[in-house]
Design a protein around this motif. Structure first.
Motif, PDB file in Angstrom:
ATOM      1  N   ILE A  35       0.872  -1.178   0.000  1.00 21.28           N
ATOM      2  CA  ILE A  35       0.000   0.000   0.000  1.00 21.28           C
ATOM      3  C   ILE A  35       0.904   1.222   0.000  1.00 21.28           C
ATOM      4  CG2 ILE A  35      -1.949   1.119   1.137  1.00 21.28           C
ATOM      5  CD1 ILE A  35      -2.549  -1.541   2.492  1.00 21.28           C
ATOM      6  N   ALA A  36       1.560   1.438  -1.129  1.00 22.69           N
ATOM      7  CA  ALA A  36       2.543   2.517  -1.263  1.00 22.69           C
ATOM      8  C   ALA A  36       2.546   3.003  -2.705  1.00 22.69           C
ATOM      9  CB  ALA A  36       3.927   2.020  -0.876  1.00 22.69           C
ATOM     10  N   GLY A  37       2.912   4.268  -2.880  1.00 22.88           N
ATOM     11  CA  GLY A  37       2.963   4.838  -4.216  1.00 22.88           C
ATOM     12  C   GLY A  37       1.652   5.496  -4.595  1.00 22.88           C
ATOM     13  N   THR A  38       1.759   6.488  -5.459  1.00 20.61           N
ATOM     14  CA  THR A  38       0.614   7.285  -5.942  1.00 20.61           C
ATOM     15  C   THR A  38      -0.279   7.695  -4.765  1.00 20.61           C
ATOM     16  OG1 THR A  38      -0.730   5.315  -6.458  1.00 20.61           O
ATOM     17  CG2 THR A  38       0.698   6.175  -8.202  1.00 20.61           C
ATOM     18  N   GLU A  39      -1.589   7.424  -4.842  1.00 26.70           N
ATOM     19  CA  GLU A  39      -2.501   7.864  -3.791  1.00 26.70           C
ATOM     20  C   GLU A  39      -2.840   6.767  -2.785  1.00 26.70           C
ATOM     21  OE1 GLU A  39      -5.962   9.578  -5.529  1.00 26.70           O
ATOM     22  OE2 GLU A  39      -4.888  11.284  -6.377  1.00 26.70           O
ATOM     23  N   LYS A  40      -2.123   5.641  -2.845  1.00 29.35           N
ATOM     24  CA  LYS A  40      -2.474   4.527  -1.971  1.00 29.35           C
ATOM     25  C   LYS A  40      -2.377   4.869  -0.479  1.00 29.35           C
ATOM     26  CE  LYS A  40      -1.300   0.918  -5.296  1.00 29.35           C
ATOM     27  NZ  LYS A  40      -0.353  -0.193  -5.612  1.00 29.35           N
ATOM     28  N   PRO A  41      -1.336   5.582  -0.024  1.00 33.03           N
ATOM     29  CA  PRO A  41      -1.301   5.933   1.410  1.00 33.03           C
ATOM     30  C   PRO A  41      -2.512   6.753   1.843  1.00 33.03           C
ATOM     31  CG  PRO A  41       0.869   6.209   0.442  1.00 33.03           C
ATOM     32  CD  PRO A  41      -0.081   5.973  -0.698  1.00 33.03           C
ATOM     33  N   MET A  42      -2.941   7.682   0.980  1.00 37.35           N
ATOM     34  CA  MET A  42      -4.126   8.472   1.313  1.00 37.35           C
ATOM     35  C   MET A  42      -5.365   7.588   1.295  1.00 37.35           C
ATOM     36  SD  MET A  42      -5.841  11.791  -0.551  1.00 37.35           S
ATOM     37  CE  MET A  42      -6.600  10.767  -1.812  1.00 37.35           C
ATOM     38  N   ASP A  43      -5.458   6.691   0.316  1.00 32.84           N
ATOM     39  CA  ASP A  43      -6.583   5.755   0.260  1.00 32.84           C
ATOM     40  C   ASP A  43      -6.651   4.928   1.544  1.00 32.84           C
ATOM     41  OD1 ASP A  43      -7.409   6.495  -2.302  1.00 32.84           O
ATOM     42  OD2 ASP A  43      -6.054   5.074  -3.270  1.00 32.84           O
ATOM     43  N   PHE A  44      -5.490   4.460   1.973  1.00 30.91           N
ATOM     44  CA  PHE A  44      -5.440   3.619   3.161  1.00 30.91           C
ATOM     45  C   PHE A  44      -5.811   4.421   4.404  1.00 30.91           C
ATOM     46  CE2 PHE A  44      -2.784   0.689   6.016  1.00 30.91           C
ATOM     47  CZ  PHE A  44      -3.774  -0.279   6.052  1.00 30.91           C
ATOM     48  N   MET A  45      -5.384   5.695   4.447  1.00 30.02           N
ATOM     49  CA  MET A  45      -5.761   6.551   5.568  1.00 30.02           C
ATOM     50  C   MET A  45      -7.277   6.707   5.632  1.00 30.02           C
ATOM     51  SD  MET A  45      -6.998   9.794   6.453  1.00 30.02           S
ATOM     52  CE  MET A  45      -6.564  11.003   5.205  1.00 30.02           C
ATOM     53  N   LEU A  46      -7.905   6.940   4.492  1.00 27.37           N
ATOM     54  CA  LEU A  46      -9.352   7.132   4.463  1.00 27.37           C
ATOM     55  C   LEU A  46     -10.090   5.847   4.825  1.00 27.37           C
ATOM     56  CD1 LEU A  46      -9.503   9.338   1.261  1.00 27.37           C
ATOM     57  CD2 LEU A  46     -10.202  10.043   3.554  1.00 27.37           C
ATOM     58  N   LEU A  47      -9.563   4.714   4.396  1.00 29.14           N
ATOM     59  CA  LEU A  47     -10.161   3.440   4.762  1.00 29.14           C
ATOM     60  C   LEU A  47     -10.058   3.217   6.272  1.00 29.14           C
ATOM     61  CD1 LEU A  47     -11.420   0.712   3.856  1.00 29.14           C
ATOM     62  CD2 LEU A  47      -9.091  -0.160   3.629  1.00 29.14           C
ATOM     63  N   ASN A  48      -8.868   3.480   6.837  1.00 28.92           N
ATOM     64  CA  ASN A  48      -8.676   3.300   8.273  1.00 28.92           C
ATOM     65  C   ASN A  48      -9.490   4.299   9.084  1.00 28.92           C
ATOM     66  OD1 ASN A  48      -6.661   1.119   9.000  1.00 28.92           O
ATOM     67  ND2 ASN A  48      -5.524   2.164   7.399  1.00 28.92           N
ATOM     68  N   ALA A  49      -9.566   5.529   8.600  1.00 30.65           N
ATOM     69  CA  ALA A  49     -10.351   6.536   9.311  1.00 30.65           C
ATOM     70  C   ALA A  49     -11.821   6.138   9.345  1.00 30.65           C
ATOM     71  CB  ALA A  49     -10.187   7.896   8.640  1.00 30.65           C
ATOM     72  N   SER A  50     -12.317   5.621   8.230  1.00 32.10           N
ATOM     73  CA  SER A  50     -13.712   5.176   8.167  1.00 32.10           C
ATOM     74  C   SER A  50     -13.934   3.960   9.060  1.00 32.10           C
ATOM     75  CB  SER A  50     -14.089   4.837   6.723  1.00 32.10           C
ATOM     76  OG  SER A  50     -14.003   5.974   5.894  1.00 32.10           O
ATOM     77  N   HIS A  51     -12.938   3.086   9.109  1.00 28.46           N
ATOM     78  CA  HIS A  51     -13.051   1.871   9.924  1.00 28.46           C
ATOM     79  C   HIS A  51     -12.996   2.202  11.409  1.00 28.46           C
ATOM     80  CE1 HIS A  51     -11.911  -2.073  11.603  1.00 28.46           C
ATOM     81  NE2 HIS A  51     -12.500  -2.585  10.539  1.00 28.46           N
ATOM     82  N   ALA A  52     -12.180   3.172  11.786  1.00 23.63           N
ATOM     83  CA  ALA A  52     -12.012   3.520  13.203  1.00 23.63           C
ATOM     84  C   ALA A  52     -13.119   4.423  13.724  1.00 23.63           C
ATOM     85  CB  ALA A  52     -10.658   4.209  13.401  1.00 23.63           C
ATOM     86  N   ALA A  53     -13.849   5.064  12.822  1.00 26.22           N
ATOM     87  CA  ALA A  53     -14.872   6.031  13.240  1.00 26.22           C
ATOM     88  C   ALA A  53     -15.967   5.360  14.064  1.00 26.22           C
ATOM     89  CB  ALA A  53     -15.479   6.699  12.013  1.00 26.22           C
ATOM     90  N   GLN A  54     -16.375   6.024  15.122  1.00 22.14           N
ATOM     91  CA  GLN A  54     -17.498   5.563  15.923  1.00 22.14           C
ATOM     92  C   GLN A  54     -18.813   6.154  15.435  1.00 22.14           C
ATOM     93  OE1 GLN A  54     -17.199   3.181  18.476  1.00 22.14           O
ATOM     94  NE2 GLN A  54     -15.208   3.042  17.452  1.00 22.14           N
ATOM     95  N   ALA A  55     -18.688   7.176  14.608  1.00 21.48           N
ATOM     96  CA  ALA A  55     -19.859   7.820  14.026  1.00 21.48           C
ATOM     97  C   ALA A  55     -19.399   8.592  12.801  1.00 21.48           C
ATOM     98  CB  ALA A  55     -20.532   8.755  15.028  1.00 21.48           C
ATOM     99  N   ALA A  56     -20.330   8.908  11.939  1.00 20.38           N
ATOM    100  CA  ALA A  56     -20.021   9.728  10.772  1.00 20.38           C
ATOM    101  C   ALA A  56     -20.025  11.204  11.181  1.00 20.38           C
ATOM    102  CB  ALA A  56     -21.053   9.482   9.682  1.00 20.38           C
TER     103      ALA A  56
END
Length: 207
Positions: free
Chosen positions: A141-162
């Motif tokens: 999960i590296a290169g281009t926009e993958k780190p940002m994609d992974f951040m958004l996936l993790n942020a959505s996964h960790a969120a307790q609410a929207a």
């Protein structure tokens, strides 16, 4: 091989069967959401040979994800796996309750069009397996926009609410269109899949 192992070197090789189990539970969760949404797809796409069977998976993710998003944003429930299963269950119960009243029609449909359903499902599985295997050759999960994609996936996964919190700007909500990540984070919760595996499995599902 990195795709098939935990990112922690200390755990590498300790549970070689676990990644395959995660891939299976991911797929089963996607199938369950699709099955829950099929009655609505059946009613919405009468012109399709499979009556929306192939559309039911993204439709189920969209409806379930929207329901969890709205209810968590309103503070009614959190965004844990139970909430996702609850909304998928509500969707399935409502749809199949209506469809059971048309069970004669549904039975006739499957009797006459089972080939379209089977071929569509086989194509879906073939592409999912092929693209997931392809990603296994370069799972980083590296290169281009993958780190940002992974951040958004993790942020959505960790969120307790929207809305989820921006991991790069603490205390602020994500200022980006994140709903796709939100849906896949929810699917990861449904299947009990860690996000570093969900990232590549999501790419297989998108394909």
């Amino acid at each position: 091989d990195a795709f098939l192992e935990s990112p922690s070197p200390s755990k590498r090789g300790s549970k070689r069967g676990a990644p395959l189990i995660h891939a299976i539970t991911w797929l089963l969760a996607a199938e369950a959401v699709g099955l829950a949404a099929f009655p609505f797809a059946y009613a919405a796409f009468p012109a399709l040979a499979d009556r929306g069977w192939g559309v039911s998976k993204p439709l189920g993710l969209l409806v379930t994800g929207t329901a969890v998003w709205l209810l968590s944003y309103a503070g009614v429930l959190s965004t844990d796996g139970i909430a996702w299963w609850l909304m998928a269950g509500v969707l399935g119960t409502a749809g199949w309750a209506v469809l059971l009243k048309r069970r004669t029609e549904l039975t006739a449909f499957f009797r006459e069009n089972w080939k379209a359903v089977v071929v569509g499902e086989a194509l879906f599985l073939a592409v999912f397996i092929a693209w997931t295997a392809y990603r296994a050759y370069d799972p980083a999960i590296a290169g281009t926009e993958k780190p940002m994609d992974f951040m958004l996936l993790n942020a959505s996964h960790a969120a307790q609410a929207a809305p989820p919190e921006d991991a790069w700007l603490t205390g602020q909500p994500v200022a980006y269109y994140y709903f796709g990540y939100w849906m896949f984070a929810g699917l990861a919760k449904l299947g009990g899949v860690p996000t570093y595996m969900a990232f590549n499995l999501a790419l297989g599902l998108i394909a």
